[in-house]
Scaffold this active site. Structure first.
Site, PDB file in Angstrom:
ATOM      1  N   ASP A  43     -51.221 -43.626  40.303  1.00 50.53           N
ATOM      2  CA  ASP A  43     -51.532 -42.062  41.207  1.00 50.53           C
ATOM      3  C   ASP A  43     -51.735 -42.298  42.342  1.00 50.53           C
ATOM      4  OD1 ASP A  43     -51.516 -39.326  41.747  1.00 50.53           O
ATOM      5  OD2 ASP A  43     -52.799 -38.818  40.295  1.00 50.53           O
ATOM      6  N   GLY A  67     -54.174 -29.541  37.948  1.00 49.34           N
ATOM      7  CA  GLY A  67     -52.905 -29.664  37.490  1.00 49.34           C
ATOM      8  C   GLY A  67     -52.284 -28.485  38.442  1.00 49.34           C
ATOM      9  N   GLU A  68     -51.242 -28.522  38.848  1.00 49.34           N
ATOM     10  CA  GLU A  68     -50.451 -27.460  39.321  1.00 49.34           C
ATOM     11  C   GLU A  68     -50.338 -26.296  38.937  1.00 49.34           C
ATOM     12  OE1 GLU A  68     -46.872 -29.061  40.523  1.00 49.34           O
ATOM     13  OE2 GLU A  68     -47.289 -30.174  41.796  1.00 49.34           O
ATOM     14  N   ASP A 110     -51.934 -39.989  45.088  1.00 44.83           N
ATOM     15  CA  ASP A 110     -52.507 -38.932  46.093  1.00 44.83           C
ATOM     16  C   ASP A 110     -53.694 -38.625  45.932  1.00 44.83           C
ATOM     17  OD1 ASP A 110     -51.921 -37.279  47.756  1.00 44.83           O
ATOM     18  OD2 ASP A 110     -51.647 -35.426  46.042  1.00 44.83           O
ATOM     19  N   GLU A 125     -53.145 -32.752  50.184  1.00 43.83           N
ATOM     20  CA  GLU A 125     -53.993 -31.577  49.989  1.00 43.83           C
ATOM     21  C   GLU A 125     -54.084 -30.276  51.071  1.00 43.83           C
ATOM     22  OE1 GLU A 125     -55.264 -29.502  47.156  1.00 43.83           O
ATOM     23  OE2 GLU A 125     -55.110 -31.424  46.789  1.00 43.83           O
TER      24      GLU A 125
END
Length: 85
Positions: free
Chosen positions: A8, A47-48, A10, A17
């Site tokens: 991951d 989480g989205e 990001d 962000e």
């Protein structure tokens, strides 16, 4: 022997962000929800569905999956091709 590695990037190699917050602000505005970047701080890294939905719920709205889809659309518009390698 490992067959795959999941990485991951990001938050490690890129910091999305700010763009994500702005994209979600724009997306939720299309649903009549006015938010600020600070509204999203408690949901970073969760989480989205919670990132988008938690803010919507905090503003008295019911989360619907179209909110996340709209966020993805706005994110694509905001990063544009100039950010792609």
């Amino acid at each position: 022997m490992y067959k795959a590695i999941l990485f991951d990037m990001d938050g490690v190699l890129i910091d999305s962000e700010g763009v994500m917050a702005q994209s979600t602000i724009q997306a939720l505005a299309t649903f009549g929800i006015r938010t600020t970047e600070e509204d999203y701080y408690p949901f970073i890294g969760k989480g989205e569905n919670l990132y988008v939905g938690g803010v919507a719920r905090n503003h008295g709205f019911v989360y619907v999956p179209e909110m996340k889809a709209c966020t993805h659309e706005k994110y694509g518009e905001n990063i544009g091709p100039q950010h792609c390698i």
